[in-house]
Structures are given as structure tokens and as C-alpha cells.
Design a protein around this motif. Structure first.
Motif, PDB file in Angstrom:
ATOM      1  N   LEU A 227      39.059  28.915   9.411  1.00 47.97           N
ATOM      2  CA  LEU A 227      38.243  27.989   8.649  1.00 47.97           C
ATOM      3  C   LEU A 227      39.121  26.937   7.991  1.00 47.97           C
ATOM      4  O   LEU A 227      40.229  27.251   7.533  1.00 47.97           O
ATOM      5  CB  LEU A 227      37.435  28.714   7.560  1.00 47.97           C
ATOM      6  N   SER A 228      38.635  25.712   7.936  1.00 49.94           N
ATOM      7  CA  SER A 228      39.339  24.642   7.230  1.00 49.94           C
ATOM      8  C   SER A 228      38.824  24.582   5.796  1.00 49.94           C
ATOM      9  O   SER A 228      37.614  24.500   5.568  1.00 49.94           O
ATOM     10  CB  SER A 228      39.103  23.292   7.916  1.00 49.94           C
ATOM     11  N   ARG A 229      39.738  24.652   4.852  1.00 52.85           N
ATOM     12  CA  ARG A 229      39.360  24.494   3.444  1.00 52.85           C
ATOM     13  C   ARG A 229      39.887  23.149   2.967  1.00 52.85           C
ATOM     14  O   ARG A 229      41.093  22.950   2.827  1.00 52.85           O
ATOM     15  CB  ARG A 229      39.918  25.630   2.594  1.00 52.85           C
TER      16      ARG A 229
ATOM     17  N   ARG B  63      38.793  39.329   8.721  1.00 57.20           N
ATOM     18  CA  ARG B  63      39.009  38.640   9.990  1.00 57.20           C
ATOM     19  C   ARG B  63      39.141  37.129   9.816  1.00 57.20           C
ATOM     20  O   ARG B  63      39.123  36.382  10.803  1.00 57.20           O
ATOM     21  CB  ARG B  63      37.845  38.916  10.961  1.00 57.20           C
ATOM     22  N   VAL B  64      39.270  36.640   8.577  1.00 50.75           N
ATOM     23  CA  VAL B  64      39.243  35.204   8.302  1.00 50.75           C
ATOM     24  C   VAL B  64      40.630  34.684   7.949  1.00 50.75           C
ATOM     25  O   VAL B  64      41.363  35.294   7.159  1.00 50.75           O
ATOM     26  CB  VAL B  64      38.252  34.878   7.158  1.00 50.75           C
ATOM     27  N   VAL B  65      40.982  33.524   8.524  1.00 51.44           N
ATOM     28  CA  VAL B  65      42.205  32.801   8.170  1.00 51.44           C
ATOM     29  C   VAL B  65      41.782  31.411   7.708  1.00 51.44           C
ATOM     30  O   VAL B  65      41.113  30.686   8.458  1.00 51.44           O
ATOM     31  CB  VAL B  65      43.166  32.677   9.374  1.00 51.44           C
ATOM     32  N   GLU B  66      42.142  31.045   6.481  1.00 50.20           N
ATOM     33  CA  GLU B  66      41.786  29.737   5.956  1.00 50.20           C
ATOM     34  C   GLU B  66      43.012  28.830   5.946  1.00 50.20           C
ATOM     35  O   GLU B  66      44.083  29.231   5.499  1.00 50.20           O
ATOM     36  CB  GLU B  66      41.211  29.851   4.538  1.00 50.20           C
ATOM     37  N   ILE B  67      42.837  27.606   6.437  1.00 52.20           N
ATOM     38  CA  ILE B  67      43.908  26.619   6.472  1.00 52.20           C
ATOM     39  C   ILE B  67      43.473  25.428   5.633  1.00 52.20           C
ATOM     40  O   ILE B  67      42.448  24.796   5.907  1.00 52.20           O
ATOM     41  CB  ILE B  67      44.219  26.172   7.920  1.00 52.20           C
TER      42      ILE B  67
END
Length: 640
Positions: free
Chosen positions: A589-591, A630-634
């Protein structure tokens, strides 16, 4: 749009049981509609007749016989034209796959007239904003007017009216987190008792002055309006209190169905309301026209205290309905991208519509209590009540014109004739209420203006942000083709990149390639789309497109009444050939960290408001129900 197990469970049974049980299920749905749909309009006799009579008397305490007839005639024909003819016969036909409400009607009208999409969107925003004003005023005026009935029991109770009202409202908002389903089963029976009581109460007093039935003659309306136009104009505004809550018939269409709502109105609600209004008129005539609190006073004796207690319970139920409606409307606004994502808690394991929104509940509670403290009396709040409801009805008439002409293809002459009839009535009531801005009507306008500004800012800001970020993005097809020819280091597993624009490369993917220099063996570009329908069948939920061996584009479509669940929706992909495994998948996900810019395209104050709204949006992981592990935020910084 309150949701209840009583209504929705019965509706499900109706679709799965033999035809022999249809009548029984319809009765059950009618009972549910009494407790949710008709709570607001069903408690209007507490204050509507009194306020209209005071207005027709120029603020005096004694009404003439002609005033009583004129006020009653106005109420009777307002209920007939607005509720029975406009809503029951026409508006309830405009179901958007079974759903109703301002935003649902807006979505229906936009599909019918795409060339005027922005104009229809604006009308929908205005109507929704006015409904939020109604959501604030209804609990305040309803509970306050019921508690004021204790003053009839004993005048010494006067100092405790406001404190007790605040306590009742505090409890009401505190139990919202439990969900309406737990108390819904008693709503219908209580309101059935309520309508029986007010009907019998009125019938008992009609014999005191049978001549009150002459008010059926609409010529008394002409006498009232022509005798003193200035006073009559104010009276018309007060009369509208008798039909507030009519919009709930359409708002709750999806939970009970058209037939039970119509039958409940014609068989129970309408007759009981008429009997009570006639009874109040007869009572006032029998005591020489003295205007006090006729609804409670005509029940003096053993029936007074039970009526006050029952009225209090009924008004709480009416308030519950409009509060739940605010939750549903807010969820629709979020799904239609009119508001930022807000936390939605489901309070039922079986019914999707049973929701609780903590932030909306808090704002409503604070607003309602401020109104009670600020206005002190239900009479003072009456001026604020009409504007929001009449405005919402004007918007409904305008959107109905689009639906009747462009979707239903009705003859132009019939559509114009009906629109003029409803429009003249709605605009007449709106004009009579808008003049009461100084007396309290400003509350409705302020609340509506705030909501309109918030929605407009969010729609405008997200559009500008989308256009700005799109300029810096690489076309997805171009990137997929190049990486397919010359791939970087490949690692096992599946990466799902969420994006609002499926044609451009997601920011999270670009940053992952830039910093990590690797690519997963399976890369899914995922976008979530909100349909103009309330619900989307599973067969239409997923669309898949294979770009090459490394990339696949997936689009998930949800109805505006559904709460997106990405893992559950992706499970459908197994039937379409993609062996989706949640434990072997990472969601990227893009933050975005937004920064104000002097060249944003919006005024500085609106720029800052949009950034503030974006910061308050609930977490995408929670909103889309993705497992947090399971989430990676960039994160990226964007100036707007």
C-alpha cells in the motif's frame, strides 16, 4: 435508514419460504416498519398541531374555530399529498435494486442522465447534507418534546426537563455501539402500541366536538391562508412538522420492501395519525380554543403518565431510526468517494447493514446535546426543523424528475405535471420555513453548509491529487512489457499492489523496484471500484486480465452499500484460474504524506482542509479488511 434484524431476517425468509407464508412475513415486515420507518412521523402529533395552532393565532394562547379547522385541514392534506401520493405512490417506486435514500436516488439519476452527472452529483450532496441536519435536530426536538410532557403531570418538573433530556440522549448514543439489532425486536411492538394509543386517544375526544370533521373540506385552507397572509405563511411552516419523517419511507426501502411500508402506512399509521389530530382539534374546541399542550392535556387522569412515558420511549425509537440512517448515509458517501474512509464496525454476524460508526456517533451526540442546551425548549427547535426536511424533499422531487423522464421514459406531460404538483408544494413549505432562519433555522443551514464544504473539498481534492500523481506515473502496460523482457531479481510469492488507477504503475511498485531491486514472481495490480448499484453479485465481483507471465490486472467491484473485503473477494479468483493463497501473498500500500502547495488549484483554506480530512481517514488495511500481517506500507510525500 435504520437496519434491524426484525426487518431483514423476515425479508430473507420471504424469499426462501413457500407462498403460503407470504402473508405472515408481510405482517412481520409491517411490524418492523412501524418501529423504524414511522418512528419520526409517528411522534409528530406531540408538537406539530400545537406549534401550528400557536402560529395561526399570531403567537397567542387562544385559537379561533376557523384557525382550528384551517390548521387541521392543512395537516390532513399535507399528509395526503406529500406522504400518501408523493412518497407512497411515486417515490417508493424508484428503488435502486431495492435500496432507497438521497444518495441512492442520486446514483440512479446519474445512470439515467450521464450528460448532467456533475449537476446531479451536486444535488445529491445538497440532499445528503440536509439529511445530516435532520439527524441532529430530530433526536433533540423529539426527546425534548416528550420529556416536556412531564410538565403537564406536575409544573414543578420544569427545571429537570433539559437535564433529563440530556441523560436520555447520553444513554441513547452510548448504546449505539451495541447495534440496533439487539433492541430492534421490541421497536415494532412498542410503536404498534403507540399508534393504537394515540388513535384511541383522538377517537375518544372527537365526540367532544364532532364538527371538527369539517376540516376534511380543503376550503378551510383557503380561508386560513387568505384571512391573514403573513400569519398564514408562518403557519404553513409549522404545519410541515406533521410530515417530517416522510423521507424515512424511501430511506428504509431496502430493509422492508415497498409493500410492507405501504400497507403499514395505509392500514395503521395514516388512520391513527388522522384520528389523533382530529381528537386534538376537538379537544381544543371543547375548551374554548385554549392552546396549551393538547396532545398530553386531553389524556388527563390515569392515562396521562402512561402516555408521557410511552411518548418518551417512542421518541427515543424515532431518534434511533434517524441516527442509524446517518450511519448508512455516511457509508454510502464514503463508498461514492464523497467522504474520506471512516471506521465502520459491524454489530451483527449475519446482517451486513447492522453497522456502528464511532466518529459519526460522537459528532452526532455532541451536536444534539448542544442543540438541547442552546434551545432549551422544543418550540424553539421547531423553527430549525423544517428547513432541512423541506430542502431534502425539494432535492428528491428534482431527482425524481430525472428518473421518471429519462429512466422510466414516462410521457413528458405527465412528468412535468407531477413535478410541478410536488414542486409547488415542496417549495411552498420550504419558503415558509426558510424565513425562520433567525429563529433557529440557521442551524439547519450551518450544518448543511459544513457538510457540503467537506464533501466538495474531498471530491475536488481527490480529483486534483489523482491528476497530479498520474502525471508522474509510468503506464502499467509499458512497465510490464519492459520488465517482461528484462526482469530484475525474481523472488517467490505474490505481491498485490493497490491502486485507484489500474492503467498506471502504482507508486508502491515503483518505490519497491527503486529501493529493493527485486520483483515477485506474481504481481497483481489491484483496483477497487464502487458501482452505482447498492449490491454487486459475486459473479460480477472480479475482473482479471493477464498482462504477461509477471503481471496481472484485477478489478474488484463492490456496491455502495457493501463494505469492501478484499481477501474474501480475491478468493473468487480461484474459480477464474488464479490460485490465490493469502499466506503466500503480500499487500503493498502507498501511504501518502500530503503537504500544502501554493499552486494546488484550491484556495489555501480548502487545501489545508483536504489534508486534514486525508489524515483523519481510517487505515486502508482495516477498511479493506486485509490481514495486518500481510501488509507492507511504502510512504511518499506529495504536495497538493
Amino acid at each position: 435508514m435504520a437496519h434491524t434484524n426484525l426487518g431483514t431476517e423476515a425479508e430473507q425468509i420471504q424469499h426462501t419460504t413457500p407462498a403460503s407464508l407470504e402473508s405472515q412475513n408481510t405482517k412481520l415486515l409491517m411490524l418492523g416498519a412501524l418501529g423504524v420507518v414511522y418512528g419520526d412521523i409517528g411522534t409528530s402529533p406531540i408538537y406539530a398541531f400545537r406549534e401550528a395552532l400557536v402560529a395561526s393565532s399570531g403567537g397567542g394562547s387562544v385559537a379561533t374555530e376557523e384557525s382550528v379547522y384551517g390548521v387541521l385541514s392543512l395537516i390532513i392534506w399535507a399528509l395526503t399529498l406529500i406522504v400518501t401520493i408523493k412518497y407512497v405512490i411515486f417515490v417508493l417506486r424508484a428503488g435502486n435494486k431495492g435500496e432507497g435514500g438521497t444518495l441512492s436516488l442520486m446514483a440512479l439519476a446519474r445512470t439515467a442522465l450521464r450528460k448532467r452527472s456533475k449537476l446531479i452529483l451536486g444535488a445529491g450532496i445538497v440532499g445528503a447534507s440536509l439529511f445530516f441536519g435532520d439527524s441532529l435536530i430530530t433526536p433533540a426536538i423529539s426527546v425534548l418534546s416528550a420529556v416536556e410532557g412531564m410538565e403537564v403531570v406536575t409544573p414543578t418538573f420544569n427545571p429537570y426537563v433539559v437535564p433529563l433530556t440530556l441523560v436520555i440522549l447520553a444513554v441513547l448514543f452510548a448504546v449505539q455501539r451495541l447495534g440496533t439489532g439487539r433492541v430492534a425486536s421490541v421497536f415494532g411492538p412498542i410503536m404498534l402500541i403507540w399508534f393504537a394509543f394515540i388513535g384511541l386517544s383522538g377517537l375518544r375526544h372527537i365526540v367532544d366536538a364532532p364538527s371538527v370533521l369539517l376540516a376534511l373540506n380543503p376550503t378551510y385552507i383557503v380561508y386560513l391562508l387568505s384571512d391573514s397572509p403573513g400569519v398564514a405563511f408562518v403557519t404553513v411552516g409549522a404545519i410541515f412538522l406533521a410530515v417530517t419523517g416522510a423521507e424515512a419511507l424511501y430511506a428504509d426501502l431496502g430493509h422492508f420492501g415497498r409493500r410492507p411500508i405501504v400497507l403499514a402506512w395505509l392500514a395503521i399509521v395514516f388512520p391513527c395519525l388522522l384520528l389523533n389530530y382530529f381528537g386534538q382539534g376537538a379537544y381544543v374546541l371543547s375548551i374554548g380554543g385554549k392552546v396549551g399542550r393538547p396532545f398530553f392535556e386531553m389524556n388527563e387522569g390515569w392515562a396521562l403518565l402512561p402516555m408521557v412515558l410511552l411518548a418518551t420511549v417512542a421518541t427515543v425509537i424515532a431518534s434511533q431510526a434517524v441516527i442509524s440512517g446517518a450511519y448508512s448515509l455516511t457509508r454510502q458517501a464514503v463508498q461514492l468517494n464523497l467522504l474520506p474512509r471512516l471506521t465502520i464496525l459491524h454489530t451483527s454476524e449475519t446482517q451486513l447493514g447492522q453497522i456502528y460508526m464511532p466518529r459519526v456517533n460522537f459528532l452526532l451526540a455532541v451536536g444534539v446535546m448542544l442543540l438541547v442546551v442552546g434551545f432549551q425548549q422544543s418550540s424553539n427547535l421547531a423553527s430549525a426543523y423544517g428547513i432541512s426536511v423541506t430542502g431534502n424533499m425539494v432535492v428528491t422531487t428534482a431527482l425524481m424528475f430525472v428518473v421518471m423522464r429519462h429512466l422510466w421514459k414516462w410521457p413528458r406531460s405527465a412528468v412535468i405535471g407531477l413535478t410541478l404538483l410536488f414542486g409547488v408544494v415542496d417549495l411552498g413549505f420550504f419558503a415558509a420555513n426558510i424565513v425562520k432562519v433567525r429563529e433557529g433555522g440557521w442551524v439547519s443551514l450551518v450544518v448543511a453548509a459544513i457538510v457540503i464544504i467537506v464533501m466538495w473539498t474531498w471530491v475536488r481534492g481527490t480529483r486534483l491529487l489523482f491528476d497530479k500523481t498520474r502525471k508522474n506515473e509510468v503506464p502499467l502496460d509499458f512497465l510490464a512489457e519492459n520488465l517482461g523482457k528484462k526482469p530484475p531479481q525474481i523472488v517467490p510469492g505474490t505481491a498485490v499492489f493497490l491502486t485507484s488507477d489500474p492503467t498506471s504503475t502504482p507508486t508502491a511498485l515503483m518505490h519497491s523496484l527503486k529501493h529493493y531491486k527485486v520483483l515477485h514472481e506474481n504481481n497483481v495490480i489491484l483496483s477497487v471500484v464502487t458501482a452505482s448499484e447498492p449490491y454487486v453479485p459475486p459473479s460480477e465481483r472480479v475482473r482479471m486480465e493477464r498482462l504477461n507471465d509477471l503481471f496481472m490486472r484485477v478489478s474488484l467491484t463492490f456496491g455502495y452499500m457493501e463494505h469492501p473485503n478484499i481477501p474474501k473477494a480475491l478468493a473468487i479468483c480461484r474459480k477464474l484460474g488464479w490460485k490465490f493463497d493469502i499466506m503466500d501473498t503480500s499487500f503493498f500500500l502507498s501511504r501518502r504524506s500530503l503537504k500544502p502547495s501554493p499552486n494546488s488549484g484550491m484556495p489555501g483554506w480548502q487545501d489545508r482542509l483536504f489534508i486534514g480530512l486525508a489524515r483523519t481517514a481510517s487505515d486502508a488495511t482495516e477498511y479493506f479488511q486485509i490481514p495486518t500481517g500481510r501488509v507492507v506500507e511504502i510512504g511518499t510525500q506529495v504536495t497538493v
